[in-house]
Motif scaffolding. Structure first.
Motif, PDB file in Angstrom:
ATOM      1  N   UNK A 141       0.838  -1.193   0.000  1.00 20.26           N
ATOM      2  CA  UNK A 141       0.000   0.000   0.000  1.00 20.26           C
ATOM      3  C   UNK A 141       0.877   1.249   0.000  1.00 20.26           C
ATOM      4  N   UNK A 142       0.363   2.373  -0.517  1.00 19.13           N
ATOM      5  CA  UNK A 142       1.130   3.623  -0.441  1.00 19.13           C
ATOM      6  C   UNK A 142       1.334   4.035   1.017  1.00 19.13           C
ATOM      7  N   UNK A 143       2.572   4.404   1.346  1.00 17.18           N
ATOM      8  CA  UNK A 143       2.904   4.794   2.709  1.00 17.18           C
ATOM      9  C   UNK A 143       4.080   5.768   2.662  1.00 17.18           C
ATOM     10  N   UNK A 162      15.259  -1.477  -0.459  1.00 13.66           N
ATOM     11  CA  UNK A 162      15.184  -2.562   0.513  1.00 13.66           C
ATOM     12  C   UNK A 162      14.053  -2.333   1.517  1.00 13.66           C
ATOM     13  N   UNK A 163      13.931  -1.112   2.013  1.00 15.49           N
ATOM     14  CA  UNK A 163      12.950  -0.819   3.054  1.00 15.49           C
ATOM     15  C   UNK A 163      11.534  -0.779   2.488  1.00 15.49           C
ATOM     16  N   UNK A 164      11.364  -0.175   1.317  1.00 19.41           N
ATOM     17  CA  UNK A 164      10.027  -0.002   0.741  1.00 19.41           C
ATOM     18  C   UNK A 164       9.615  -1.127  -0.215  1.00 19.41           C
ATOM     19  N   UNK A 165      10.523  -2.068  -0.447  1.00 25.19           N
ATOM     20  CA  UNK A 165      10.226  -3.232  -1.296  1.00 25.19           C
ATOM     21  C   UNK A 165       9.821  -2.848  -2.715  1.00 25.19           C
ATOM     22  N   UNK A 166      10.491  -1.857  -3.286  1.00 29.39           N
ATOM     23  CA  UNK A 166      10.268  -1.481  -4.676  1.00 29.39           C
ATOM     24  C   UNK A 166      11.602  -1.444  -5.404  1.00 29.39           C
ATOM     25  N   UNK A 167      11.565  -1.755  -6.700  1.00 28.41           N
ATOM     26  CA  UNK A 167      12.783  -1.671  -7.503  1.00 28.41           C
ATOM     27  C   UNK A 167      12.951  -0.280  -8.091  1.00 28.41           C
ATOM     28  N   UNK A 168      11.835   0.401  -8.338  1.00 25.33           N
ATOM     29  CA  UNK A 168      11.856   1.726  -8.950  1.00 25.33           C
ATOM     30  C   UNK A 168      11.987   2.788  -7.855  1.00 25.33           C
ATOM     31  N   UNK A 169      13.162   3.442  -7.774  1.00 21.58           N
ATOM     32  CA  UNK A 169      13.422   4.452  -6.745  1.00 21.58           C
ATOM     33  C   UNK A 169      13.810   5.760  -7.426  1.00 21.58           C
ATOM     34  N   UNK A 206       8.492   7.754   0.290  1.00 18.08           N
ATOM     35  CA  UNK A 206       7.071   7.678  -0.044  1.00 18.08           C
ATOM     36  C   UNK A 206       6.862   6.601  -1.094  1.00 18.08           C
ATOM     37  N   UNK A 207       6.170   5.534  -0.713  1.00 15.83           N
ATOM     38  CA  UNK A 207       5.813   4.504  -1.691  1.00 15.83           C
ATOM     39  C   UNK A 207       4.522   4.944  -2.354  1.00 15.83           C
ATOM     40  N   UNK A 208       4.549   5.086  -3.677  1.00 15.18           N
ATOM     41  CA  UNK A 208       3.392   5.598  -4.417  1.00 15.18           C
ATOM     42  C   UNK A 208       3.038   4.661  -5.555  1.00 15.18           C
ATOM     43  N   UNK A 209       1.798   4.788  -6.003  1.00 15.44           N
ATOM     44  CA  UNK A 209       1.359   4.003  -7.156  1.00 15.44           C
ATOM     45  C   UNK A 209       1.907   4.623  -8.434  1.00 15.44           C
ATOM     46  N   UNK A 210       2.300   3.773  -9.366  1.00 15.76           N
ATOM     47  CA  UNK A 210       2.823   4.249 -10.635  1.00 15.76           C
ATOM     48  C   UNK A 210       1.657   4.583 -11.559  1.00 15.76           C
ATOM     49  N   UNK A 211       1.537   5.841 -11.933  1.00 16.31           N
ATOM     50  CA  UNK A 211       0.428   6.277 -12.787  1.00 16.31           C
ATOM     51  C   UNK A 211       0.665   5.906 -14.253  1.00 16.31           C
ATOM     52  N   UNK A 212       1.914   5.685 -14.598  1.00 20.85           N
ATOM     53  CA  UNK A 212       2.262   5.352 -15.976  1.00 20.85           C
ATOM     54  C   UNK A 212       1.680   3.989 -16.341  1.00 20.85           C
ATOM     55  N   UNK A 272       6.174   7.195  10.832  1.00 18.51           N
ATOM     56  CA  UNK A 272       5.235   7.119   9.712  1.00 18.51           C
ATOM     57  C   UNK A 272       4.535   8.466   9.598  1.00 18.51           C
ATOM     58  N   UNK A 273       4.559   9.025   8.389  1.00 23.05           N
ATOM     59  CA  UNK A 273       3.974  10.333   8.152  1.00 23.05           C
ATOM     60  C   UNK A 273       2.608  10.146   7.517  1.00 23.05           C
ATOM     61  N   UNK A 274       1.630  10.864   8.028  1.00 22.29           N
ATOM     62  CA  UNK A 274       0.288  10.762   7.440  1.00 22.29           C
ATOM     63  C   UNK A 274       0.230  11.593   6.183  1.00 22.29           C
TER      64      UNK A 274
END
Length: 120
Positions: free
Chosen positions: A14-16, A50-57, A84-90, A116-118
């Motif tokens: 989830x985005x966080x 590593x922390x956010x579990x994404x390859x695209x940084x 910030x883990x975000x959804x890729x709009x592309x 954690x930031x809201x």
């Protein structure tokens, strides 16, 4: 008693948004002077992935300027970052999520912890 359903995957994607402090000095040990700032950017990318579990940084330009602010040799000892883990709009992106890394200026690093930031 029936067993609880197993969780799928290691963590939810989830985005966080979270704030972290990276101790850059321990990653700069035994790195030649002319490669330090570039290595620091690479370390931030690896940490975020590593922390956010994404390859695209994606590293923000202000963070890049902060890491290079003292020149190539003298990387700041610590840096406070916001991941910030975000959804890729592309539409044709390989990854569903990406991580944006931003610099958080602080007066002192004393007593700071991961927060954690809201999102607003």
């Amino acid at each position: 008693m029936a067993k609880a359903a197993k969780k799928t995957g290691r963590a939810s994607k989830e985005p966080v948004t979270r704030d972290y402090t990276i101790h850059m000095h321990k990653y700069m040990q035994k790195v030649s002077f002319k490669k330090r700032a570039a290595r620091a950017v690479r370390v931030v990318r690896q940490f975020a992935g590593k922390v956010m579990l994404t390859k695209d940084v994606k590293v923000d330009t202000k963070l890049n300027k902060f890491l290079w602010s003292n020149g190539v040799r003298n990387v700041p000892r610590r840096v406070r970052i916001r991941l910030s883990r975000k959804r890729n709009e592309d539409e044709d992106a390989k990854e569903k999520m990406f991580t944006l890394v931003q610099h958080v200026p602080v007066e002192s690093f004393k007593g700071l912890q991961t927060e954690t930031v809201r999102d607003e």
